[in-house]
Scaffold this motif. Structure first.
Motif, PDB file in Angstrom:
ATOM      1  N   GLY A   8       0.827  -1.204   0.000  1.00  0.00           N
ATOM      2  CA  GLY A   8       0.000   0.000   0.000  1.00  0.00           C
ATOM      3  C   GLY A   8       0.862   1.255   0.000  1.00  0.00           C
ATOM      4  N   GLY A  14       1.259   5.382   3.110  1.00  0.00           N
ATOM      5  CA  GLY A  14       2.432   4.647   2.655  1.00  0.00           C
ATOM      6  C   GLY A  14       3.437   5.563   1.986  1.00  0.00           C
ATOM      7  N   ARG A  33      -0.465  -3.583  -6.326  1.00  0.00           N
ATOM      8  CA  ARG A  33      -1.156  -4.537  -7.200  1.00  0.00           C
ATOM      9  C   ARG A  33      -0.789  -4.294  -8.655  1.00  0.00           C
ATOM     10  NH1 ARG A  33      -6.954  -2.806  -5.289  1.00  0.00           N
ATOM     11  NH2 ARG A  33      -5.750  -0.859  -5.347  1.00  0.00           N
ATOM     12  N   ALA A  72       0.054  -1.050   4.886  1.00  0.00           N
ATOM     13  CA  ALA A  72      -0.586   0.276   4.842  1.00  0.00           C
ATOM     14  C   ALA A  72      -1.674   0.317   3.771  1.00  0.00           C
ATOM     15  CB  ALA A  72       0.473   1.357   4.593  1.00  0.00           C
ATOM     16  N   PRO A  74      -6.064  -0.123   2.957  1.00  0.00           N
ATOM     17  CA  PRO A  74      -7.312   0.051   3.707  1.00  0.00           C
ATOM     18  C   PRO A  74      -7.660  -1.215   4.478  1.00  0.00           C
ATOM     19  CG  PRO A  74      -7.531   0.833   1.429  1.00  0.00           C
ATOM     20  CD  PRO A  74      -6.215   0.126   1.514  1.00  0.00           C
ATOM     21  N   PHE A  75      -8.190  -1.056   5.695  1.00  0.00           N
ATOM     22  CA  PHE A  75      -8.481  -2.226   6.536  1.00  0.00           C
ATOM     23  C   PHE A  75      -9.381  -3.229   5.806  1.00  0.00           C
ATOM     24  CE2 PHE A  75     -11.267  -4.373   9.613  1.00  0.00           C
ATOM     25  CZ  PHE A  75     -10.297  -5.166  10.220  1.00  0.00           C
ATOM     26  N   SER A  77      -9.364  -4.169   2.907  1.00  0.00           N
ATOM     27  CA  SER A  77      -8.684  -4.984   1.890  1.00  0.00           C
ATOM     28  C   SER A  77      -7.659  -5.945   2.491  1.00  0.00           C
ATOM     29  CB  SER A  77      -8.030  -4.090   0.835  1.00  0.00           C
ATOM     30  OG  SER A  77      -7.078  -3.264   1.419  1.00  0.00           O
ATOM     31  N   LEU A  81      -5.778  -9.413   0.692  1.00  0.00           N
ATOM     32  CA  LEU A  81      -4.337  -9.278   0.463  1.00  0.00           C
ATOM     33  C   LEU A  81      -3.555 -10.338   1.241  1.00  0.00           C
ATOM     34  CD1 LEU A  81      -2.115  -7.629  -0.910  1.00  0.00           C
ATOM     35  CD2 LEU A  81      -2.055  -6.163   1.118  1.00  0.00           C
ATOM     36  N   VAL A  98      -0.346  -0.728  10.103  1.00  0.00           N
ATOM     37  CA  VAL A  98      -0.693   0.698  10.179  1.00  0.00           C
ATOM     38  C   VAL A  98      -2.210   0.881  10.082  1.00  0.00           C
ATOM     39  CG1 VAL A  98      -0.356   2.870   8.880  1.00  0.00           C
ATOM     40  CG2 VAL A  98       1.541   1.290   9.114  1.00  0.00           C
ATOM     41  N   THR A  99      -2.933  -0.201   9.793  1.00  0.00           N
ATOM     42  CA  THR A  99      -4.343  -0.059   9.431  1.00  0.00           C
ATOM     43  C   THR A  99      -5.229   0.355  10.620  1.00  0.00           C
ATOM     44  OG1 THR A  99      -5.003  -2.362   9.853  1.00  0.00           O
ATOM     45  CG2 THR A  99      -4.065  -1.878   7.690  1.00  0.00           C
ATOM     46  N   VAL A 100      -6.253   1.090  10.297  1.00  0.00           N
ATOM     47  CA  VAL A 100      -7.231   1.536  11.302  1.00  0.00           C
ATOM     48  C   VAL A 100      -8.620   1.186  10.752  1.00  0.00           C
ATOM     49  CG1 VAL A 100      -8.139   3.518  12.576  1.00  0.00           C
ATOM     50  CG2 VAL A 100      -5.712   3.428  11.990  1.00  0.00           C
ATOM     51  N   PHE A 137       2.482   3.813  13.655  1.00  0.00           N
ATOM     52  CA  PHE A 137       2.101   4.793  12.624  1.00  0.00           C
ATOM     53  C   PHE A 137       0.585   4.847  12.418  1.00  0.00           C
ATOM     54  CE2 PHE A 137       6.272   3.037  11.145  1.00  0.00           C
ATOM     55  CZ  PHE A 137       7.052   4.129  11.496  1.00  0.00           C
ATOM     56  N   LYS A 138      -0.182   4.568  13.478  1.00  0.00           N
ATOM     57  CA  LYS A 138      -1.641   4.597  13.334  1.00  0.00           C
ATOM     58  C   LYS A 138      -2.204   5.972  13.663  1.00  0.00           C
ATOM     59  CE  LYS A 138      -2.590  -0.295  14.251  1.00  0.00           C
ATOM     60  NZ  LYS A 138      -3.668  -1.044  13.582  1.00  0.00           N
ATOM     61  N   ILE A 140      -0.401   8.986  13.461  1.00  0.00           N
ATOM     62  CA  ILE A 140       0.220  10.108  12.748  1.00  0.00           C
ATOM     63  C   ILE A 140      -0.545  10.322  11.428  1.00  0.00           C
ATOM     64  CG2 ILE A 140       2.020   8.559  11.766  1.00  0.00           C
ATOM     65  CD1 ILE A 140       2.900  12.074  12.600  1.00  0.00           C
ATOM     66  N   PRO A 141      -1.093  11.525  11.188  1.00  0.00           N
ATOM     67  CA  PRO A 141      -1.900  11.708   9.976  1.00  0.00           C
ATOM     68  C   PRO A 141      -1.045  11.771   8.712  1.00  0.00           C
ATOM     69  CG  PRO A 141      -2.003  13.660  11.411  1.00  0.00           C
ATOM     70  CD  PRO A 141      -1.045  12.709  12.032  1.00  0.00           C
ATOM     71  N   ALA A 142      -1.569  11.225   7.626  1.00  0.00           N
ATOM     72  CA  ALA A 142      -0.861  11.258   6.337  1.00  0.00           C
ATOM     73  C   ALA A 142      -0.534  12.697   5.939  1.00  0.00           C
ATOM     74  CB  ALA A 142      -1.720  10.598   5.265  1.00  0.00           C
TER      75      ALA A 142
HETATM   76  N1  LIG Z   1      -4.479   8.434   5.709  1.00  0.00           N
HETATM   77  C1  LIG Z   1      -4.163   8.636   7.009  1.00  0.00           C
HETATM   78  O1  LIG Z   1      -4.054   9.782   7.498  1.00  0.00           O
HETATM   79  C2  LIG Z   1      -3.912   7.443   7.904  1.00  0.00           C
HETATM   80  C3  LIG Z   1      -3.425   7.647   9.196  1.00  0.00           C
HETATM   81  C4  LIG Z   1      -3.187   6.524  10.004  1.00  0.00           C
HETATM   82  C5  LIG Z   1      -3.440   5.249   9.527  1.00  0.00           C
HETATM   83  N2  LIG Z   1      -3.941   5.101   8.274  1.00  0.00           N
HETATM   84  C6  LIG Z   1      -4.219   3.748   7.789  1.00  0.00           C
HETATM   85  O2  LIG Z   1      -3.266   3.437   6.791  1.00  0.00           O
HETATM   86  C7  LIG Z   1      -3.873   2.588   5.804  1.00  0.00           C
HETATM   87  C8  LIG Z   1      -3.659   3.233   4.437  1.00  0.00           C
HETATM   88  O3  LIG Z   1      -4.350   4.465   4.416  1.00  0.00           O
HETATM   89  P1  LIG Z   1      -4.325   5.372   3.101  1.00  0.00           P
HETATM   90  O4  LIG Z   1      -5.118   6.579   3.404  1.00  0.00           O
HETATM   91  O5  LIG Z   1      -2.909   5.497   2.617  1.00  0.00           O
HETATM   92  O6  LIG Z   1      -5.133   4.393   2.108  1.00  0.00           O
HETATM   93  P2  LIG Z   1      -5.374   4.452   0.553  1.00  0.00           P
HETATM   94  O7  LIG Z   1      -4.593   5.599  -0.015  1.00  0.00           O
HETATM   95  O8  LIG Z   1      -6.840   4.381   0.312  1.00  0.00           O
HETATM   96  O9  LIG Z   1      -4.778   3.039   0.061  1.00  0.00           O
HETATM   97  C9  LIG Z   1      -3.425   2.689   0.179  1.00  0.00           C
HETATM   98  C10 LIG Z   1      -3.034   1.708  -0.912  1.00  0.00           C
HETATM   99  O10 LIG Z   1      -3.612   0.438  -0.657  1.00  0.00           O
HETATM  100  C11 LIG Z   1      -3.680  -0.289  -1.863  1.00  0.00           C
HETATM  101  N3  LIG Z   1      -4.996  -0.928  -1.952  1.00  0.00           N
HETATM  102  C12 LIG Z   1      -6.206  -0.318  -2.050  1.00  0.00           C
HETATM  103  N4  LIG Z   1      -7.206  -1.229  -2.131  1.00  0.00           N
HETATM  104  C13 LIG Z   1      -6.592  -2.447  -2.097  1.00  0.00           C
HETATM  105  C14 LIG Z   1      -7.072  -3.789  -2.191  1.00  0.00           C
HETATM  106  N5  LIG Z   1      -8.384  -4.070  -2.297  1.00  0.00           N
HETATM  107  N6  LIG Z   1      -6.157  -4.793  -2.126  1.00  0.00           N
HETATM  108  C15 LIG Z   1      -4.834  -4.529  -2.010  1.00  0.00           C
HETATM  109  N7  LIG Z   1      -4.310  -3.273  -1.945  1.00  0.00           N
HETATM  110  C16 LIG Z   1      -5.193  -2.255  -1.982  1.00  0.00           C
HETATM  111  C17 LIG Z   1      -3.499   0.707  -3.017  1.00  0.00           C
HETATM  112  O11 LIG Z   1      -2.227   0.478  -3.615  1.00  0.00           O
HETATM  113  P3  LIG Z   1      -2.080  -0.168  -5.103  1.00  0.00           P
HETATM  114  O12 LIG Z   1      -3.252   0.323  -5.906  1.00  0.00           O
HETATM  115  O13 LIG Z   1      -0.775   0.392  -5.585  1.00  0.00           O
HETATM  116  O14 LIG Z   1      -2.068  -1.639  -4.918  1.00  0.00           O
HETATM  117  C18 LIG Z   1      -3.517   2.061  -2.293  1.00  0.00           C
HETATM  118  O15 LIG Z   1      -2.673   3.019  -2.899  1.00  0.00           O
HETATM  119  C19 LIG Z   1      -5.356   2.453   6.156  1.00  0.00           C
HETATM  120  O16 LIG Z   1      -5.590   1.229   6.780  1.00  0.00           O
HETATM  121  C20 LIG Z   1      -5.587   3.619   7.130  1.00  0.00           C
HETATM  122  O17 LIG Z   1      -6.587   3.321   8.090  1.00  0.00           O
HETATM  123  C21 LIG Z   1      -4.159   6.154   7.437  1.00  0.00           C
END
Ligand SMILES: NC(=O)c1ccc[n+]([C@@H]2O[C@H](COP(=O)([O-])OP(=O)(O)OC[C@H]3O[C@@H](n4cnc5c(N)ncnc54)[C@H](OP(=O)(O)O)[C@@H]3O)[C@@H](O)[C@H]2O)c1
Length: 220
Positions: A8, A14, A33, A72, A74-75, A77, A81, A98-100, A137-138, A140-142
């Motif tokens: 991710g 990520g 993917r 990293a 989405p939870f 998925s 995976l 890192v997932t939430v 890293f759960k 800390i905001p992206a």
């Molecule tokens: N965003 C935040 O501020 C933040 C903060 C703390 C924790 N988190 C946690 O970190 C994780 C990632 O968050 P994010 O905001 O970076 O998510 P995101 O941008 O929606 O997704 C991250 C990556 O996951 C891969 N992905 C998406 N759907 C998938 C599937 N069905 N199977 C396999 N891979 C898949 C994709 O990569 P590819 O298309 O390249 O495969 C995508 O670029 C989440 O669990 C979230 O709860 C996020």
């Protein structure tokens, strides 16, 4: 620690981790993917001038031989995976989850009920026994992590894990990011509290119209 894979790694969280770890000298492999699409995207990321190499691979290649894997995605998925990747993890690998388990339906944030207690315990239940699991890293905001100016993060990051070794390796990983202090909170079951703190930070952001709410423990 000189190499980390991020599943991710093309996503918001990520990407911030990948850019900051590469700036700290770690060779990062982005698992995706669709490696061709990911390679194109990654080639356009602004990078620190002395950053280590960023490699891109499909998710299976990213975990084979990796000693440290950040999860990293989405939870929702995670199950699909990990079903695919389970046989490919190397012996004594550590997964840093890192997932939430939050969803944003119609703009409304909701916490998903997770049978195992937390997203990290859910991940633990889907990995071979020889793979250790930590959570980090759960909270800390992206938005902060992926800041182009690479500003010090100036906050604490909670770490828990299913063994001393998993926690220690996750603590070392957190310490690589300037301004981020790891706070060891114990067993993996503490991930539930950490995940709820993430939901609280999101709520604080929304209520106060900011993007940067995060945590600092005083008295420690
Ligand atoms: N965003 C935040 O501020 C933040 C903060 C703390 C924790 N988190 C946690 O970190 C994780 C990632 O968050 P994010 O905001 O970076 O998510 P995101 O941008 O929606 O997704 C991250 C990556 O996951 C891969 N992905 C998406 N759907 C998938 C599937 N069905 N199977 C396999 N891979 C898949 C994709 O990569 P590819 O298309 O390249 O495969 C995508 O670029 C989440 O669990 C979230 O709860 C996020």
């Amino acid at each position: 620690m000189n190499a980390v894979s991020i599943l991710g790694g093309t996503g918001q969280q990520g990407r911030g981790l990948a850019r900051r770890l590469a700036a700290a000298g770690v060779t990062v492999t982005i698992g995706s993917r669709d490696p061709a699409r990911a390679r194109q995207g990654v080639s356009e990321w602004p990078m620190h001038p002395s950053a280590a190499a960023l490699l891109v691979a499909d998710n299976i290649a990213a975990v084979v031989d990796a000693a440290l894997v950040i999860l990293a995605v989405p939870f929702t998925s995670v199950d699909g995976l990990l079903d695919e990747l389970r046989p490919h993890f190397s012996a004594r690998a550590i997964v840093v989850d890192v997932t939430v388990p939050v969803t944003f339906a119609a703009g409304k944030m909701a916490m998903l009920e997770v049978t195992e207690g937390s997203a990290s315990e859910h991940v633990r239940a889907r990995l071979p026994e020889h793979v250790g699991v930590a959570a980090a890293f759960k909270t800390i905001p992206a938005h902060v992590l992926d800041d182009d100016a690479n500003q010090p993060l100036d906050c604490d990051e909670f770490v828990c894990g299913d063994s001393e070794e998993a926690r220690a390796r996750a603590v070392s990983l957190v310490q690589l990011l300037p301004g981020l202090r790891p706070v060891d909170v114990g067993p993996l079951s503490r991930a539930r509290s950490v995940e709820h703190l993430t939901a609280l930070a999101i709520a604080i952001n929304r209520r106060h119209k900011i993007h940067e709410a995060r945590y600092r423990i005083v008295g420690l």
